[in-house]
Design a protein around this motif. Structure first.
Motif, PDB file in Angstrom:
ATOM      1  N   GLN A 186       0.852  -1.187   0.000  1.00 49.69           N
ATOM      2  CA  GLN A 186       0.000   0.000   0.000  1.00 49.69           C
ATOM      3  C   GLN A 186       0.890   1.241   0.000  1.00 49.69           C
ATOM      4  O   GLN A 186       2.011   1.214   0.510  1.00 49.69           O
ATOM      5  N   ASN A 187       0.369   2.313  -0.561  1.00 45.28           N
ATOM      6  CA  ASN A 187       1.060   3.588  -0.438  1.00 45.28           C
ATOM      7  C   ASN A 187       0.881   4.133   0.974  1.00 45.28           C
ATOM      8  O   ASN A 187      -0.014   3.716   1.711  1.00 45.28           O
ATOM      9  N   PHE A 188       1.723   5.075   1.324  1.00 42.30           N
ATOM     10  CA  PHE A 188       1.722   5.590   2.688  1.00 42.30           C
ATOM     11  C   PHE A 188       0.366   6.182   3.061  1.00 42.30           C
ATOM     12  O   PHE A 188      -0.088   6.052   4.190  1.00 42.30           O
ATOM     13  N   ASP A 189      -0.266   6.829   2.086  1.00 47.46           N
ATOM     14  CA  ASP A 189      -1.558   7.470   2.359  1.00 47.46           C
ATOM     15  C   ASP A 189      -2.741   6.584   1.985  1.00 47.46           C
ATOM     16  O   ASP A 189      -3.888   7.034   2.009  1.00 47.46           O
ATOM     17  N   HIS A 190      -2.452   5.325   1.588  1.00 44.56           N
ATOM     18  CA  HIS A 190      -3.498   4.357   1.222  1.00 44.56           C
ATOM     19  C   HIS A 190      -4.340   4.828   0.042  1.00 44.56           C
ATOM     20  O   HIS A 190      -5.502   4.432  -0.108  1.00 44.56           O
ATOM     21  N   GLN A 191      -3.778   5.651  -0.838  1.00 46.02           N
ATOM     22  CA  GLN A 191      -4.462   6.103  -2.045  1.00 46.02           C
ATOM     23  C   GLN A 191      -3.709   5.606  -3.268  1.00 46.02           C
ATOM     24  O   GLN A 191      -2.526   5.239  -3.189  1.00 46.02           O
ATOM     25  N   PHE A 192      -4.382   5.607  -4.431  1.00 42.87           N
ATOM     26  CA  PHE A 192      -3.777   5.181  -5.689  1.00 42.87           C
ATOM     27  C   PHE A 192      -3.967   6.292  -6.713  1.00 42.87           C
ATOM     28  O   PHE A 192      -5.017   6.939  -6.756  1.00 42.87           O
ATOM     29  N   ARG A 193      -2.968   6.498  -7.547  1.00 46.28           N
ATOM     30  CA  ARG A 193      -3.000   7.632  -8.479  1.00 46.28           C
ATOM     31  C   ARG A 193      -3.088   7.208  -9.938  1.00 46.28           C
ATOM     32  O   ARG A 193      -2.965   8.031 -10.830  1.00 46.28           O
ATOM     33  N   GLY A 194      -3.258   5.922 -10.189  1.00 43.93           N
ATOM     34  CA  GLY A 194      -3.436   5.462 -11.555  1.00 43.93           C
ATOM     35  C   GLY A 194      -2.148   5.485 -12.356  1.00 43.93           C
ATOM     36  O   GLY A 194      -1.069   5.171 -11.845  1.00 43.93           O
TER      37      GLY A 194
END
Length: 680
Positions: A375-383
């Motif tokens: 997972q990314n640190f902020d738990h978001q995905f940027r495509g």
């Protein structure tokens, strides 16, 4: 008659009546005390001043004599032993004078002890009042004069003379009472240093300033009376106040100096490359950095010149005397998780292998690597994003994808080639998690690894010891790949108040907020900052970008006028938008796609791209390929320029200007071509 008067009279009569040969034999048979006087170890800054001094084994502060004010030496001899350079250890004129004065006055009026006799007493730490003690001092003094030069005897006095408490020797005394070396002393300072050894405890300035001043002024009065000091200089000197406290001995870079001293023989003078001003500023900065973060939080930092490899400042902890912060632990050398600070090395290897370019598109989407779902640190995905943005935002999924394509062992090998000691959890092979900080490495080794990035891929051994820094063999990755990474890192927004585009830097936060890091470099310096707890417990809310990055920028601010800008791109750097990149570089393909198709598709020229304009370097044109079966043959305009090479990167002996048609053939006869324009 007092014992001293009896001694003076007896010694005078003995010398007058004794036979010369028998007397010489008696002196020659003297069992001398050891004249090798132990002195404390000194660790020196790059300018030759003391970083830290150490007491000798019994706790006394005694240092090797350095340059001493010649005025002090002249005053010392004039006051203590005017005929020092004429007598043989015992001044017969002084003995006769003292005996006569004692006989007529009925008590001791003046002494007859020479500097050599004082040295004899100090060497043996013998009694001063008994007749037997005085005779022994005289015999040892005469023997010393037979075996040592006057300069050696004076050197022993300068080492051994007591100045109150556990201070011995003029150099330790000058540092303790005046906070300076004795190479330049005022007449008042010189007079105090002459007066103290006569009664060091009774005249200690920190205990009885009035007694110290009175004794000093008596020395000044006598020097004026004997013409050794002008009357007006004496008056000015007497108006100068005496010190009222004892100063601490220098103790900068305590962790580093402790380590260096432990590895050296006692009494060594260890030269370092540490800049004393930068070191003091860094230690102050470390103490300020942990203010308000809790009693157990500490800080470590390193600043070095990556061009020479010399360490300029190294802080092992925020407060080395604070047990709550585990101040005795050198946290600059402790193995800790580097967090995201290893990501630049993954990108450098990927750029160098032709797997990616800063403008290559890469996926930041949910993905599984076996059973692991990072997972990314902020738990978001940027495509779908450019690689440049993936590194700038320190995204986890893109860097793990690249690590899988490279192989985690490749990253580990690269780190070790920088000279770093790397500790892997468990005993198995390295896994993909090492790219996210899943290993142990010290701040010192991490900064050394970043020095290789700053040097465009050329590793260097950093050291604070003079003559120990040196370049390491090999090249981690090409200068173009290193520059591309540095360029991306230099565009990361600085912390509040930091100057943009000045430092190429990366932050890191380890799992559970145990470590907050920031590491970076400019055109000359490389530095790193770590904050955390020595016991490895979490620091809630600790982020490298918020805690360590501002400190790193402040550390670089201390360099001042010596700052050097980051270098321009190397000649072979390909600076193009994504749409103009070669097809293989426009979008990153995972490992299975990139390598499974290679045997069918044959070799691919990954650099220079078709239609590019390329500036050749000093050795010619750098070319890179992917896929195919070695050995390879390179053709330029149909003529072979590299035959039977197994390397996937070569430098062809081509110079511009002009157009050239490049072709590469593999062992199975498959080919790939690129048309490029060469410039100089």
């Amino acid at each position: 008659m007092t014992p001293r008067a009896l001694f003076a009279l007896a010694l005078g009569l003995a010398l007058a009546a004794g036979g010369r040969d028998a007397f010489d034999g008696w002196i020659a048979a003297t069992d001398l005390p050891v004249t090798e006087v132990a002195v404390g170890t000194e660790v020196l800054a790059r300018d030759g001043t003391i970083l830290r001094a150490f007491a000798v084994a019994d706790g006394r502060w005694r240092l090797a004599p350095g340059p001493v004010d010649p005025g002090y030496l002249a005053d010392l001899v004039a006051y203590e032993d005017a005929r020092f350079y004429a007598h043989d250890g015992v001044d017969l004129l002084a003995v006769a004078r003292a005996a006569g004065q004692a006989v007529f006055a009925g008590h001791v009026v003046s002494g007859a002890s020479t500097l050599t006799m004082q040295v004899a007493r100090l060497l043996e730490e013998g009694p001063t009042g008994s007749l037997a003690g005085k005779i022994r001092q005289a015999r040892v003094a005469l023997a010393l004069e037979h075996r040592l030069t006057k300069a050696q005897i004076l050197d022993l006095y300068l080492r051994l003379a007591p100045y109150g408490g556990n201070i011995e020797g003029v150099r330790a005394a000058a540092l303790a009472w005046f906070g300076k070396e004795p190479r330049r002393l005022t007449p008042a300072e010189a007079a105090l240093l002459i007066a103290l050894p006569q009664s060091p405890e009774a005249r200690r300035p920190d205990r009885d300033a009035k007694a110290a001043k009175a004794a000093r002024d008596r020395v000044l009065d006598r020097l004026v009376a004997e013409g050794a000091l002008a009357a007006d200089e004496g008056a000015v000197a007497k108006s100068e106040p005496v010190p009222t406290r004892r100063r601490d001995f220098p103790a900068l870079a305590p962790h580093l100096t402790e380590r260096l001293a432990a590895a050296a023989p006692p009494g060594a003078r260890i030269e370092t490359t540490i800049d004393k001003g930068l070191q003091a500023a860094a230690e102050k900065l470390a103490r300020r950095a942990v203010t308000g973060l809790g009693p157990q939080v500490s800080a470590a930092m390193i600043l070095a010149d990556h061009q020479s490899g010399e360490i300029l400042a190294q802080v092992g902890g925020a407060d080395w005397t604070n047990t709550k912060r585990a101040g005795f632990v050198d946290l600059s050398m402790a193995l800790r998780s580097p967090g995201s600070t290893l990501k630049p090395f993954v990108y450098a290897l990927a750029f160098d292998d032709g797997l990616a370019h800063p403008e290559t598109l890469i996926e930041d989407r949910p993905v599984a690597f076996g059973t692991w779902h990072p997972q990314n640190f902020d738990h978001q995905f940027r495509g779908t994003i450019p690689v440049r943005q993936a590194l700038t935002f320190s995204l986890n999924i893109p860097v793990v994808s690249l690590t899988e394509a490279l192989g985690p062992a490749r990253l580990l090998s690269t780190l070790r080639r920088t000279g770093a000691r790397v500790d892997l959890p468990g005993s198995g092979a390295p896994g993909l998690a090492i790219s996210l900080g899943g290993l142990g490495i010290s701040l010192a080794d991490l900064v050394q690894a970043y020095a290789a990035l700053a040097r465009l891929g050329r590793p260097v051994h950093l050291s604070a010891e003079v003559g120990r820094a040196h370049p390491l063999e090999g090249q981690l990755f090409g200068p173009v790949a290193a520059w591309q990474v540095g360029n991306i890192l230099s565009k990361i927004p600085p912390p509040p108040g930091g100057a943009p585009n000045r430092i190429a830097y990366k932050t890191g936060t380890s799992y559970g907020h145990r470590d907050a890091l920031a590491v970076g470099f400019d055109g000359r310096h490389v530095g790193g900052v770590w904050l955390g707890r020595a016991d490895g417990t979490p620091v809630p809310g600790a982020f490298g970008g918020e805690l360590a990055a501002p400190v790193l920028f402040e550390l670089f601010d201390r360099v001042g006028a010596e700052r050097v800008a980051l270098p321009p791109p190397p000649p072979a750097t390909l600076i193009l938008p994504n749409a103009r990149l070669p097809q293989p570089l426009q979008r990153f393909r995972p490992r299975d796609a990139a390598f499974a198709a290679a045997p069918e598709g044959g070799p691919e020229v990954t650099f220079p791209p078709d239609g590019a304009e390329v500036e050749t370097g000093e050795g010619g044109l750098t070319v890179k390929l992917r896929g195919g079966v070695p050995p390879f043959t390179w053709l330029a305009n149909g003529a072979p320029v590299a035959v039977a090479t197994r390397a996937r990167e070569n430098t062809l002996a081509l110079t511009g200007p002009g157009f050239v048609s490049l072709t590469v053939l593999d062992a199975e006869g498959r080919s790939a071509s690129a048309q490029v324009r060469l410039t100089q």
